[in-house]
Design a protein around this motif. Structure first.
Motif, PDB file in Angstrom:
ATOM      1  N   ARG A  44      53.968  59.106 -28.617  1.00 49.50           N
ATOM      2  CA  ARG A  44      53.427  59.821 -27.466  1.00 49.50           C
ATOM      3  C   ARG A  44      54.379  60.925 -27.048  1.00 49.50           C
ATOM      4  O   ARG A  44      55.586  60.883 -27.359  1.00 49.50           O
ATOM      5  N   THR A  46      55.821  63.114 -23.687  1.00 47.11           N
ATOM      6  CA  THR A  46      55.915  63.046 -22.236  1.00 47.11           C
ATOM      7  C   THR A  46      55.554  64.377 -21.570  1.00 47.11           C
ATOM      8  O   THR A  46      55.461  64.462 -20.358  1.00 47.11           O
ATOM      9  N   GLY A  47      55.351  65.405 -22.373  1.00 48.57           N
ATOM     10  CA  GLY A  47      54.947  66.711 -21.852  1.00 48.57           C
ATOM     11  C   GLY A  47      54.654  67.664 -23.001  1.00 48.57           C
ATOM     12  O   GLY A  47      54.877  67.331 -24.172  1.00 48.57           O
ATOM     13  N   ALA A  51      50.540  65.987 -24.975  1.00 50.98           N
ATOM     14  CA  ALA A  51      50.780  65.106 -23.834  1.00 50.98           C
ATOM     15  C   ALA A  51      49.568  64.248 -23.491  1.00 50.98           C
ATOM     16  O   ALA A  51      49.704  63.237 -22.794  1.00 50.98           O
ATOM     17  N   ASP A  96      60.955  65.214 -26.399  1.00 53.39           N
ATOM     18  CA  ASP A  96      59.954  64.629 -25.506  1.00 53.39           C
ATOM     19  C   ASP A  96      58.860  63.882 -26.270  1.00 53.39           C
ATOM     20  O   ASP A  96      57.846  63.496 -25.687  1.00 53.39           O
ATOM     21  N   THR A 181      50.216  55.490 -23.846  1.00 50.18           N
ATOM     22  CA  THR A 181      51.090  56.143 -22.877  1.00 50.18           C
ATOM     23  C   THR A 181      51.195  55.327 -21.595  1.00 50.18           C
ATOM     24  O   THR A 181      52.290  55.067 -21.092  1.00 50.18           O
TER      25      THR A 181
END
Length: 288
Positions: A44, A46-47, A51, A96, A181
């Motif tokens: 996954r 995170t941004g 995302a 990320d 997520t």
């Protein structure tokens, strides 16, 4: 039974286990598996790019990996095209993008609420990590619930799009409380087992092993129940397998030797050392 005991199994048996483990990959969540006892790798962001998308790889039965011999290495598939589509061409250099490996058995392996979780590794001999601390039934049970909810809950990745190979699910996180997520960040990602849970971030460059990332997977039998590998009823989980991924998306599983010798081995090494000292003394004319 320890990993060194498992090592004494025959080559023929090890070969048959590899075949079985490979065949198990066909049983996927995309095709409607309940998720109980399956070992997953989830990715996954995170941004940024990806995302709202998760990539989940079902490796088959977690218990199957427990039977592999030390030194075994198996190919677990290539998901490079899915990772590029979800997170971009340089997904492996993004700090990320997180990945983790988990399993919640739901009572199908050893005892209820047995967990499997991966810890960030160098992927090299000797084994570079220590297992997560085993927890009480209630704590591990809540994490198992999170894993199985992600696997088969409403909006979970049983209903996700198929990836490039049969055992990959491409999941949208939009409005999905059971997405990888959501569950990774709230349940098994930031669990009581460790500060960062089971998740590892990719970073620029490769590990010393040449891989982009590596996870040492440990089995956590709930406290109070004997672990078949160690015979202990508490303490850290027992090492099972190391998962690595390269920048092309090829996933490999290897059972690494552990660094600490067993008591019998320590005794043998001590005897050899004493024999060497005695031989040196005799050679110098010193009484032992």
């Amino acid at each position: 039974m320890t990993k060194n005991t498992i090592l004494s199994k025959t080559i023929a048996a090890a070969a048959s286990l590899v075949v079985l483990a490979t065949a198990a990959h066909a049983a996927t969540l995309v095709n409607g598996s309940s998720g109980a006892g399956e070992l997953f790798i989830g990715f996954r962001a995170t941004g940024g790019t990806g995302a709202t998308t998760n990539v989940v790889l079902d490796l088959g039965s977690a218990a199957g990996f427990s039977a592999l011999t030390t030194g075994s290495t198996i190919s677990l598939g290539n998901i490079g095209s899915d990772l590029v589509s979800a997170f971009g061409a340089t997904w492996y250099d993004r700090t990320d993008v997180l990945w983790s490996s988990v399993s919640g058995n739901g009572g199908t392996d050893i005892t209820t609420n047995t967990l499997y979780g991966g810890r960030s590794s160098t992927g090299l001999f000797p084994l570079s990590t220590t297992g997560f601390a085993r927890q009480a039934n209630t704590t591990q049970g809540s994490i198992v619930t999170g894993i199985l909810s992600a696997a088969a809950g409403t909006g979970g990745f049983t209903t996700s799009a198929a990836g490039s190979i049969a055992n990959v699910a491409i999941e949208s996180t939009t409005g999905n409380v059971n997405s990888w997520t959501a569950r990774a960040s709230a349940s098994f990602g930031s669990s009581a087992l460790s500060a960062g849970g089971f998740e590892q971030a990719f970073t620029a460059g490769t590990l010393a092993s040449g891989a982009q990332g590596a996870l040492d997977v440990y089995r956590l039998v709930k406290t109070g129940t004997s672990d078949p590998d160690t015979g202990l009823t508490s303490g850290v989980g027992s090492y099972q397998i190391t998962l690595t991924i390269d920048n092309a998306g090829a996933v490999t599983g290897s059972v690494l030797p552990v660094a600490v010798p067993e008591p019998a081995s320590i005794g043998m090494l001590t005897s050899l050392a004493l024999f060497g000292v005695g031989a040196m003394r005799r050679k110098r004319g010193v009484k032992a």
